[in-house]
Scaffold this motif. Structure first.
Motif, short mmCIF file in Angstrom:
data_model
loop_
_atom_site.label_atom_id
_atom_site.label_comp_id
_atom_site.label_asym_id
_atom_site.label_seq_id
_atom_site.Cartn_x
_atom_site.Cartn_y
_atom_site.Cartn_z
N SER A 157 15.82 -14.06 4.85
CA SER A 157 15.56 -13.91 6.17
C SER A 157 16.65 -13.73 7.13
N VAL A 158 17.72 -14.62 6.76
CA VAL A 158 18.64 -14.46 7.57
C VAL A 158 19.57 -13.13 7.57
N VAL A 159 19.59 -12.50 6.38
CA VAL A 159 20.29 -11.23 6.46
C VAL A 159 19.42 -10.31 6.91
N MET A 160 18.21 -10.50 7.17
CA MET A 160 17.16 -9.52 7.67
C MET A 160 17.48 -9.60 9.20
N ALA A 161 17.72 -10.75 9.66
CA ALA A 161 17.93 -11.07 11.07
C ALA A 161 19.53 -10.32 11.40
N PHE A 162 20.33 -10.37 10.57
CA PHE A 162 21.49 -9.95 10.60
C PHE A 162 21.58 -8.51 10.94
N GLU A 163 20.68 -7.99 10.09
CA GLU A 163 20.66 -6.34 9.82
C GLU A 163 19.88 -5.99 11.24
N GLU A 164 19.26 -6.80 11.75
CA GLU A 164 18.29 -6.32 13.19
C GLU A 164 19.18 -6.53 14.04
N VAL A 165 19.91 -7.87 14.15
CA VAL A 165 20.76 -8.16 15.37
C VAL A 165 22.12 -7.67 15.63
N CYS A 166 22.93 -7.63 14.60
CA CYS A 166 24.25 -7.30 14.58
C CYS A 166 24.72 -6.73 13.10
N PRO A 167 24.21 -5.73 12.80
CA PRO A 167 24.78 -4.90 11.62
C PRO A 167 26.06 -4.57 11.60
N ASP A 168 26.67 -4.43 12.68
CA ASP A 168 28.09 -4.12 12.71
C ASP A 168 28.87 -5.26 12.59
N ARG A 169 28.60 -6.49 12.50
CA ARG A 169 29.42 -7.61 12.50
C ARG A 169 29.55 -8.15 11.07
N ILE A 170 30.46 -7.21 10.49
CA ILE A 170 30.78 -7.30 8.87
C ILE A 170 31.59 -8.43 8.77
N ASP A 171 32.20 -8.86 9.76
CA ASP A 171 33.24 -10.01 9.42
C ASP A 171 32.38 -11.43 9.26
N LEU A 172 31.28 -11.46 9.63
CA LEU A 172 30.43 -12.64 9.25
C LEU A 172 30.06 -12.60 7.84
N ILE A 173 29.93 -11.47 7.38
CA ILE A 173 29.50 -11.70 5.88
C ILE A 173 30.76 -12.10 5.00
N THR A 200 25.24 -3.35 -0.11
CA THR A 200 25.78 -1.82 -0.31
C THR A 200 26.79 -1.09 1.01
N ARG A 201 26.15 -1.48 2.03
CA ARG A 201 27.06 -0.95 3.36
C ARG A 201 28.32 -1.94 3.45
N TYR A 202 28.04 -3.00 3.05
CA TYR A 202 29.34 -3.91 2.88
C TYR A 202 30.23 -3.47 2.03
N ALA A 203 29.99 -3.32 0.81
CA ALA A 203 30.77 -2.81 -0.11
C ALA A 203 31.44 -1.44 0.14
N ARG A 204 30.74 -0.58 0.81
CA ARG A 204 31.37 0.80 1.18
C ARG A 204 32.29 0.61 1.87
N THR A 205 32.54 -0.52 2.75
CA THR A 205 33.43 -0.51 3.73
C THR A 205 34.64 -1.50 3.31
N GLN A 206 34.51 -2.04 2.50
CA GLN A 206 35.54 -3.26 1.92
C GLN A 206 36.06 -2.86 0.44
N PHE A 207 35.63 -2.01 -0.23
CA PHE A 207 36.30 -1.67 -1.54
C PHE A 207 36.83 -0.21 -1.64
N ILE A 208 37.84 -0.14 -2.27
CA ILE A 208 38.12 1.57 -2.28
C ILE A 208 37.22 2.22 -3.49
N SER A 209 37.19 3.58 -3.51
CA SER A 209 36.28 4.33 -4.24
C SER A 209 36.61 4.22 -5.72
#
Lengths: 968, 434
Positions: A157-173, A200-209
């Motif tokens: 549920s909280v990840v759902m809220a995260f996606e809805e409210v602040c999906p760009d705050r990846i630093d929280l993850i 999936t989105r997180y990993a795309r920004t944090q790991f190299i290909s």
């Protein structure tokens, strides 16, 4: 009936009302009568009233407010189900006036003991956000807190809220990443879907290909980078790809979910592998996806769409399962079409004969739209695989004699496209088609044939004029599209074979001139000007041949799913092939691996640091030890994080800048800084410079983004960051975040006197959330006894004049467990202890919180000028000063600073002189300024404290005196 | 997530609506009706429909359209899967998921929907939890309720919601402790006219009915787990144990549930339990045709083949059929052009046969396609793949449960056995041979 005194009647009435709502009938005029029953004891009645309220509150806002107090009361109910449902309904009433109440309720519920209530709080976050987006900052705080929650119930549920409210705050993850991966298996299935797509989105920004090299992969999970040194080196070398252990962790923890019974979970894991896994590992999803095809029709539809996209890029993945995509007569049309699409994508030299044989059956299908689609598919196969082009063409020509019009038409169209790719060899097919021309009635097919004959009239010189003759006869009966093609044919023939067709052409052009359709009239006029030599149109007619008979590029037959892969698989946008509202782009892989240590969590160690402090004397000792161990590193760390900030864009953030004298700086970027620091430490006089520098860095570190920290300093820096986070959000004006938060805890209640219950308190040095004038105190309760303690709360506040905001009662505390709560105390700027009674269900204990004078302050930042100005105002009575002897070690600025900020919650004022150190703060309750100034002399220092509150001033002076005169 | 839900019957009436966020006017369904009209048949309605402001995701089940309204990006499967869960829950509560049942229990339906979704996000979808929150209707309870005025809404939070085994409710008590497992296998096969298998696969499920007191921990092992190729489990199954030991270890939910579904490796040749000899032909001259079908058992491992039904989709030009069946009876529907021959039990000694003439529309050309046969059947006491349950052990509770395993083989739900006509392949095949 609703007014009735009998429960059962009321219930019956309410049931009917709900029946009305379900049918979509308006029942809003009953609102007042229904709302009255909101406080009813009967649970079913209550629930039905809730249903009604949520449906109509938006329309009748004023009346809905009547019910709010009931919910507020229910929020404190001992039954967690009632607390949760009250919060649910409260947050579902979309009335803007109650936003503050909702906010408060969410904050409280977020720290509720019951995970179910916390889950509800996570849901409420989204609701509040959609009601009032201005609350975003506060909600992010709550999300951050809930993300740390260890309960599997809350995670989804909280990840759902995260996606809805602040999906760009990846630093929280970052810090929760590993926990989420590990919990994933146990989260409920709906939560899994949401978490997986977020990761999936997180990993795309944090790991190299992992796709760069197809060669050897090094997938072992050994420690990746030994040190920062090595890291940098390896980044520069052309290293073999090694997968980040966290990346591997994600893949490993999602893999078992492919076996889930929930199709949405399987699909989301599949898309995760598709987007994140190395190419050779993607294959494991195939089988599971094929399994989903056994599910419901709607599921098949979505899965087939995704397979279609995948199969364009990776034929090999699905080739072994080709038979699963064979069309069955009972399939729905859209499923048939998708299967056809996939079969076409999968076709290659080896399997084409089976595919074609299968297609032949489809052509015979009674579903003619599907048959037509099959013919197109055959056409695509023919262009893709050159070996079979001829066979396909022959087969299609045979289809021309089919009885069904749609089939014939489609075949003609496809043949035209195929012929265009290689016209020269196929004059006999064109002849054949010309023969069939009379029998074909579908306009599109006729037009196609005409175009073909016109385009390749040189290959069939005898037939072409004959066809034109026939057309001239039937011209007026034809469809528009056929007429247009006839005109074109005539023009082309006129240019190539004007002897035979001149008259025919003129005749057709005349017919076209008086056609009803303006398009045809236009075309006719244009053609006439172009080809018939006249006085005026001469310029263009020279080029007529080149215009009309220019070689035309062959059409490309390609899949409709060709460009679908720009959307993340499994999403609504992918299904629709257009961006849906709220679609979040999947970013490209970063070129360089972002720092991986951000995900390190050292909770265990932090706990260790917290716990051993029992009693004051001991605690200060441990405090000292803490300093000598890591104080220096802490500085390094702060500096490091600062440079991280600066160098973020350049991508080279590996080398920590050291401010200590031993460390040698290597980083070219910050060489200026470090040379300064070297100089200062060498000479021993450039203290001040270093100080300012340090300040600067600390301030940079306050920005909450991407702060790196290694194990040993995890605690300090993480606390600093979390504090800063909060401060950045809610502190106004000149208030700044605490420079340093000491870790010592004081004892509130010993476990012997508390009969098992032990309590410790700690000043968190954060602005209190309950009231500006309060100081926030964190209480940690632990149960050392052998039975559960229930209902821990504060009962009476004995001390006068002190305002205390109690924590919400703790329902129960299991043995060996501990819990931390926070409360607010307004000490009125005095060091008088706040005493109150701490109660459990069975007993009460009198306890008191004794604040140190340094904790009554909040740090303030100001410039040096302001400082002197303010100091000037606070002379005479308001000034107290003393001289202290200082040990040689503490001559340099760092230990001095550390001592001061440890003792009191003050902010550092940048100073222009090396030997003068200034600190500023204000009193929490009254807001009066407190200024501290230390002027260093040869063997000692002059200490000055200026403040309106002289008592505080003298107390602070005394404390500082003792602290500074001690050796470090 | 899910904004609203509309339930629509075949006639196009919206008979239930529920909103989880702001109310969305039911006029949004007009877009759905438009698509429905275009699709002709309910099966052909696209599952995802785009409208100017919303997206409609629908499923069609038991003659009811479940249409959900979405406003933002969400995985479509997420919604589809959830809607199917809703339908299953109705089935579970009311016995069948029909318009009548839903209308009769509209209050319970509303309460259920309220619990299942919060703000459009699924909250509780486990039937065990829901049943504790909202008790399913029974005649006895509704009578008791109307007299005593007590409610059928649970007062406390179901323990399952908080525990690590959310699917099981606490405090289960039975006097007879029983656990039944049904191994149901379905064969999906396509045969050509000569009886050669073109395509065949076996899909199986293990449905369980567990009525055990307390918190039993069960372990189910197979004689031949290697057979299982691709499996999916109920969340209660411990995946680690399956990976390492190939046994199913789980704390079961209470009542009926699907423990696992599996796929049997197609490489092992599938034994088709029946054979068909068929001859359907249409005469070039005169508007008539002939039909002759014979069925016989094959590879049934001594078990009887039951409930055999042959279905033939005739070409459009076939007006009527005049046939005689040696066993069972046949019906021909001239509107849908479907010939159904219900045989019943297959007899080894006397093979059932259907023979006779077909009358065609006069003047119409002979159909180019020979119809295909779908065969439906059932074999009790046999799992056609040969899968066998070895043993069932129980830990954690002291009593001795009664255990039972049942095997059933059925024809698949998709195509049944489709016996296509080999000739059909040949007509077009000649130019295509590579």
């Amino acid at each position: 009936m609703l007014e009735s005194s009998k429960e059962s009647l009321k219930l019956e009435a309410m049931k009917r009302v709900v029946g009305l709502i379900a049918k979509g009938k308006n029942a809003s005029e009953l609102f007042p009568a229904v709302v009255k029953n909101v406080a009813n004891k009967n649970l079913e009645l209550k629930k039905l009233v809730y249903v009604y309220l949520v449906r109509y509150a938006e329309e009748q806002q004023d009346l809905a407010l009547l019910s709010i107090s009931t919910f507020q009361r229910a929020l404190k109910d001992p039954n967690q189900l009632i607390r949760a449902s009250a919060l649910r309904v409260l947050s579902s009433i979309r009335v803007p006036i109650i936003v503050p109440i909702m906010m408060l309720a969410i904050k409280e519920a977020a720290s509720d003991l019951s995970p179910y209530v916390r889950k509800t709080a996570a849901h409420a976050i989204q609701k509040l956000y959609s009601l009032d987006a201005d609350q975003k900052d506060h909600l992010i705080e709550v999300i951050e807190k809930l993300l740390k929650d260890k309960s599997t119930l809350v995670a989804g549920s909280v990840v759902m809220a995260f996606e809805e409210v602040c999906p760009d705050r990846i630093d929280l993850i970052h810090r929760n990443y590993r926990k989420l991966c590990n919990l994933l298996m146990d989260v409920e299935e709906w939560g899994q879907v949401v978490i997986i797509s977020m990761l999936t989105r997180y990993a795309r920004t944090q790991f190299i290909s992992p796709w760069k090299e197809d060669g050897v992969f090094e997938n072992s999970e050994k420690a990746f980078y030994e040190s920062d040194e090595e890291k940098r080196k390896s980044a520069e070398e052309t290293k073999p790809y090694a997968m980040d252990p966290d990346h591997r962790l994600l893949l490993r923890s999602t893999k078992p979910l492919l076996q889930s019974r929930n199709t949405a979970v399987v699909m989301s894991v599949a898309q995760l592998y598709w987007h994140l896994a190395p190419k050779h590992e993607v294959n494991i999803i195939t089988k599971s996806l094929v399994r989903l095809l056994r599910s419901h029709r709607e599921v098949q539809y979505i899965v087939l769409q995704n397979i279609a996209t995948m199969s364009i890029q990776r034929k090999g993945m699905f080739e072994p399962f080709m038979k699963s995509f064979y069309v069955r007569s009972t399939d729905a049309t859209h499923i048939k079409t998708l299967k056809l699409e996939i079969l076409t994508n999968l076709a290659n030299e080896a399997n084409i004969s089976t595919v074609l044989r299968e297609f032949q059956t489809y052509v015979k299908s009674q579903d003619k739209a599907f048959a037509a689609a099959t013919i197109q598919a055959i056409g695509r196969c023919a262009t893709n695989i050159s070996e079979i082009t001829d066979t396909c063409l022959n087969g299609l020509v045979l289809l021309l004699s089919n009885r069904d019009e749609t089939v014939v038409a489609e075949s003609v169209v496809v043949i035209r496209k195929l012929l265009q790719t290689q016209p020269s060899e196929h004059s006999d097919i064109i002849k054949h088609m010309a023969k069939l021309f009379d029998n074909i009635t579908v306009p599109m097919a006729r037009a196609s044939i005409l175009w073909l004959i016109g385009e390749y009239c040189e290959h069939v010189p005898k037939i072409a004029p004959d066809v034109l003759r026939k057309m001239a006869k039937t011209f007026h009966n034809e469809e528009d599209i056929v007429k247009l093609q006839t005109v074109s044919l005539a023009a082309k023939l006129y240019l190539t074979n004007s002897k035979q067709t001149k008259l025919l052409t003129q005749y057709i052009l005349n017919l076209g001139k008086y056609d009803q359709n303006y398009d045809i009239r236009d075309r006719t006029r244009f053609i006439r000007q172009l080809i018939v030599p006249s006085e005026r149109g001469g310029a263009l007619s020279k080029y007529a041949r080149r215009i009309l008979l220019a070689p035309k590029p062959a059409p490309v037959l390609q899949s409709a799913f060709k460009d679908r892969d720009r959307f993340q698989l499994g999403t609504l946008s992918h299904t629709l092939n257009s961006k849906a509202t709220g679609y979040l782009e999947l970013s490209d892989w970063p070129p360089m691996a972002p720092d991986q240590s951000v995900r390190n969590v050292e909770v265990a160690e932090a706990m260790k640091e917290w716990s051993p402090a029992v009693g004051k004397a001991k605690s200060s000792k441990s405090d000292d030890k803490f300093y000598s161990d890591s104080g220096e590193e802490e500085d390094e760390q702060a500096a490091d994080s600062g440079s991280d900030e600066e160098g973020g864009s350049e991508g080279s953030t590996r080398t920590p800048v050291s401010l200590s004298s031993e460390a040698e700086s290597e980083n070219s970027e910050t060489s200026e800084d470090s040379s300064q620091s070297e100089k200062s430490s060498d000479s021993g006089t450039g203290v001040k410079k270093t100080t300012t520098q340090k300040n600067k860095k600390l301030q940079q570190a306050k920005k909450p983004r991407k702060v790196r920290y290694t194990q040993s300093q995890a605690l300090t820096i993480s606390k600093l960051v979390s504090v800063c986070d909060r401060v950045c959000v809610c502190v106004c004006q000149q208030l700044s975040s605490p420079v340093f938060v000491p870790v010592h805890t004081y004892e509130l209640l010993h476990r012997m006197t508390g009969k098992g219950l032990a309590a410790q308190y700690h000043f968190s040095r954060q602005p209190c959330i309950y009231d500006d004038r309060m100081i926030s105190v964190q209480l940690t309760f632990s149960n050392n006894g052998d039975h559960t303690l229930e209902n821990i709360h504060i009962s009476e506040k004995t001390s006068a004049g002190q305002n205390i905001h109690c924590f919400s009662p703790i329902e129960c505390l299991e043995p060996e467990k501990s819990v931390t709560v926070s409360m607010g105390v307004d000490f009125n700027d005095s060091t008088q202890a706040a005493s109150f009674q701490l109660c459990t269900k069975a007993e009460g204990f009198n306890v008191s919180i004794q604040p140190a004078v340094g904790e009554l302050l909040l740090p303030v930042t100001m410039s040096e000028q302001d400082f002197s100005k303010e100091q000037g105002k606070l002379q005479g009575m308001n000034e107290s000063s003393a001289t202290i002897a200082m040990t040689p070690e503490s001559i340099t600025s760092q230990p001095l600073h550390r001592k001061v900020v440890n003792m009191a919650n003050v902010g550092v004022v940048p100073s222009g002189q090396n030997n003068v150190h200034r600190f500023a703060a204000k009193l929490v309750s009254s807001g009066a300024l407190v200024l501290v100034c230390v002027v260093q002399k040869d063997s000692g220092a002059q200490l000055t404290v200026n403040t309106e509150k002289t008592i505080i001033g003298s107390m602070l002076l005394r404390e500082l005196q003792t602290v500074l005169s001690q050796g470090s | 997530m899910i904004h609203s839900l509309f339930l629509i019957n075949n006639a196009g009436d919206i008979f239930l609506e529920k909103h989880w966020k702001s109310v969305i006017s039911r006029s949004v369904c007009d877009y759905f009706f438009e698509a429905q009209e275009k699709a002709m048949e309910p099966d052909n309605v696209p599952p995802v429909i785009r409208t100017p402001h919303h997206y409609l995701i629908n499923i069609y089940r038991d003659k009811i359209f479940f249409v959900s309204v979405i406003q933002t990006e969400v995985p479509p499967l997420f919604v589809i899967e959830f809607l199917h869960r809703v339908a299953e829950m109705f089935q579970d509560y009311f016995g069948d998921c029909s318009e009548v049942a839903i209308k009769d229990n509209v209050v319970i339906v509303y309460e259920l929907l309220e619990e299942m979704l919060d703000n459009g996000f699924p909250l509780a979808t486990e039937s065990n939890i829901l049943k504790e929150l909202i008790k399913p209707p029974t005649i006895l309870r509704s009578m008791v309720n109307s007299i005593t005025g007590s409610s059928n809404v649970g007062e406390t939070l179901p323990t399952g919601q908080l525990s690590t085994v959310p699917w099981r409710r606490a405090g289960v008590k039975y006097t007879n402790n029983e656990a039944y497992f049904d191994v149901v296998e379905e064969i999906d096969a396509i045969l050509d006219k000569s009886g050669t298998t073109v395509f065949a696969e076996i899909q199986g499920v293990i449905d369980a009915c567990v009525k055990l007191s307390g918190m039993p921990d069960l372990t189910l092992s197979f004689m031949n787990p290697r057979l299982l190729d691709d499996v999916s489990f109920h969340p209660c199954v411990r995946f680690k144990r399956w990976e390492s030991e190939r046994v199913l270890s789980f704390i079961p939910p209470d009542g009926n549930f699907r423990l696992m579904s599996y796929h049997v490796n197609a490489q092992n040749l599938v034994a088709i339990p029946v054979y068909v000899r068929q001859n359907i032909s249409f005469f070039e001259s005169g508007s008539s045709g002939r039909l002759d079908i014979t069925l016989g058992p094959k590879q049934t491992m001594g078990k009887t083949v039951e409930c055999v039904v042959v279905t033939v989709h005739m070409p459009k030009v076939v007006l009527n059929a005049n046939l005689t069946a040696t066993q069972g009876n046949y019906t021909y529907d001239p509107v849908t052009k479907i010939l159904v021959w219900d045989i019943g039990k297959l007899n080894q000694q006397k093979l059932p046969n259907l023979k006779g003439s077909l009358s065609l529309q006069s003047g119409a050309p002979k159909p180019e396609e020979n119809p295909s046969l779908n065969i439906d059947l059932k074999i009790q006491q046999l799992a056609i793949s040969g899968l066998k349950v070895n043993r069932l052990d129980m830990y954690g509770e002291k009593y001795k449960p009664f255990k039972g395993v049942k095997y059933v083989t059925k024809a698949g739900n998709h195509g049944h056995f489709v016996v296509t006509n080999w000739k059909l392949h040949n007509i077009l095949a000649s130019p295509f041979y590579v």
